[in-house]
Design an enzyme around this catalytic site. Structure first.
Site: not given
Lengths: 376, 220
Positions: A135-138, A193, A210-211, A264-265, A315, A337
């Site tokens: 995920h890009a923003r992590e 993301r 990731n889906r 993250a996070y 989740y 995470e």
């Protein structure tokens, strides 16, 4: 005649008996120097070629950066270009321990680089796969992958655990999985993301990488809408990044004994399943590995991580890389995470990179050493 | 009766986040940062025709008071069909929180004495930096966001303040300070990061009051 006044700060301060420094273009000296002589003003040439002096100085510094592992700053976030340069550098400089290769190309045509770490000590060695930045923003993810590589190279001679790890195993490290998204989060949208694939019908880009894996694909916890941040894609492995890594992991599934993905996070260590509430067959081994890893992590600075199956701890989600890796026969599949729990969230300050990576190293080493022991 | 919930599982964690958001709104301020250290215990009671009620025992830390531990109990009631109403929340803090009177007064006077109205954006910035003089503005954003999070949470969401996109002070003729924020809230389950406009009043004695808030889809 115009000069660039370097000293004093203002012409008002130029008085008899004081020093003044000026910079002039090369050709101006032909008129300036005779003028000074005529006016009986003493002068000394301090720098005869400013351009050369600057080049000497900066040339030296970047030279040092490029050529020294210890000069690369692991406590700041790096752009994709910087990370790729860093990988190339390690590949050239530590060729006995590092081999850089590509598993394919991203949607926008960028290479998907992976580093293979380890001593070529025996013909067949088991391996650990680690990826960061699905995920890009992590951003703390790729920062950790770089940190891990640095630690491995810097300590394998002095740290018996690291030496054991690199002797008995190979590590496949993918510092940036979602290269297009990561780049986009630097240039356009810090909270991006997904990948950057174009959608035919809607004006939205990207799939949640990731889906997009072929495990209970697009069931609960994923969205069929292309504009959503958990969009599963038009079909499994539609994203070239996912397809390329899945292909590599399938090919090496007998060799790879652990799959670690860094996100993250939330401060969690997660294991399968994400797509259902059920206990995995090797629950005892995986749960005890997680328990020990989390304790090892906590021993650094007291930071607590929750751990457990992803479905009940975080989740329910479907199509995740962790579940896919597990389904493909990799016995230890984990998703980290990393820090924090929401105060900074995705915007974790650079001064927290070092403690986050230090504690996470302990967890990763712990899991790896657990892997090398028998468990039933 | 109420059934015991594992604190490490997400249903209890989401309820705890609502309770903490509510508490931040009520008791937070430019000089006080409250964080959840641990959810010690959680129970859930399903009440027919009403909704789901969570009973929580929380351990918080007052970060600016040397991370001092603060114990709380909380009740969070999510109403049936909770898309239209905010959860009912009650929080009881054990003991006293350290007074922030001095820091509050200093912040209040500093803002009041500004010639031009304060304007700032991207707190924290992309690399996580916050200029020290904007830290109270950041904490106040958490207070205002606490209200939004409390008002807009369901059992299927978990909201956090991702970033202050923009903040503008609005000078007032009365004693309150007014800040109009555009905050980005991150919703953990859908993973969306969405902008909310929140206008908040603050006064050292009176604390924070949200005047207005407006978000994508729902306006409360």
């Amino acid at each position: 005649l115009q000069v660039d006044l370097w000293q004093p700060s203002s012409p008002f301060h130029i008085v008899e008996g004081t020093v003044a420094d000026v910079r002039v273009p090369q050709n101006t000296t032909r008129s300036l120097l005779p003028y000074l002589q005529q006016a009986n003003i003493q002068y000394t040439i301090l720098i005869s070629d400013l351009q050369q002096a600057i080049e000497n100085q900066t040339g030296m510094r970047s030279h040092r950066n490029r050529r020294s592992l210890s000069e690369y700053n692991y406590e700041v976030y790096h752009s994709l270009e910087e990370i790729e340069d860093w990988m190339h550098y390690l590949n050239r400089t530590y060729s006995d321990l590092v081999h850089m290769f590509s598993v394919g190309k991203s949607y926008e045509g960028r290479p998907l680089y992976v580093l293979k770490l380890g001593k070529r000590s025996r013909p067949y060695k088991k391996a650990v796969w680690m990826d960061c930045g699905i995920h890009a923003r992590e951003w703390i993810g790729p920062a950790f992958c770089q940190w891990f590589v640095k630690e491995a190279l810097q300590t394998y001679q002095t740290d018996p655990d690291m030496r054991k790890m690199l002797t008995q195993l190979y590590f496949y490290i993918m510092p940036v999985f979602n290269v297009d998204g990561y780049s986009f989060s630097w240039t356009n949208d810090r909270f991006w993301r997904k990948t950057r694939s174009k959608n035919m019908r809607f004006h939205c880009h990207g799939v949640d990488a990731n889906r997009n894996w072929k495990v209970k694909w697009c069931d609960e916890g994923a969205s069929l809408h292309p504009c959503d941040d958990t969009y599963c894609g038009p079909f499994p492995e539609s994203e070239p990044e996912v397809k390329a890594v899945a292909h590599f992991l399938r090919k090496h599934r007998k060799q790879i004994k652990a799959y670690l993905s860094f996100h993250a996070y939330a401060q969690m260590l997660l294991y399968p399943y994400s797509y259902k509430y059920a206990t995995i067959p090797n629950f005892n081994c995986v749960e005890s590995a997680a328990y020990n890893a989390v304790n090892a992590l906590q021993s650094a600075y007291g930071v607590r991580y929750r751990y457990g199956p992803a479905s009940s701890t975080l989740y329910v989600s479907s199509g995740s890389s962790m579940d896919w890796a597990y389904k493909n026969g990799i016995p230890y599949a984990f998703a980290f995470e990393l820090r924090d729990t929401g105060h900074f969230g995705f915007l974790l300050p650079e001064m927290l990179i070092k403690p986050t990576c230090t504690e996470t190293m302990l967890a990763v080493k712990n899991i790896t050493l657990h892997l090398l022991k028998k468990c039933n | 009766g109420a059934m015991e919930l594992p604190p490490s599982h997400f249903p209890a964690a989401r309820a705890a986040a609502v309770a903490v958001g509510y508490l931040r709104y009520l008791r937070g301020g430019p000089g006080r940062r409250l964080e959840l250290r641990e959810l010690r215990r959680a129970r859930r009671q399903d009440i027919d025709d009403v909704g789901h009620k969570y009973y929580l025992e929380l351990e918080l830390e007052d970060v600016l008071d040397n991370d001092r531990t603060v114990s709380c109990t909380a009740e969070v009631l999510y109403h049936l069909g909770s898309k239209t109403s905010a959860p009912d929340v009650q929080v009881t803090v054990q003991g006293e929180l350290r007074s922030t009177e001095e820091a509050d007064k200093e912040f209040y006077n500093r803002i009041r004495s500004l010639e031009k109205e304060l304007v700032a954006e991207n707190i924290p910035d992309s690399h996580g930096n916050i200029p020290p003089e904007l830290e109270p503005i950041h904490l106040l954003a958490w207070v205002a966001s606490g209200y939004v999070i409390w008002q807009n949470s369901t059992e299927n969401t978990k909201l956090h303040l991702a970033q202050v996109k923009h903040v503008k002070q609005v000078k007032r003729s009365d004693e309150d300070l007014q800040f109009d924020y555009v905050v980005l809230l991150h919703e953990m389950v859908s993973q969306e990061v969405l902008p909310w406009e929140v206008s908040v009043l603050w006064h050292p004695q009176r604390g924070a009051r949200v005047r207005r808030c407006h978000g994508p889809g729902a306006a409360r």
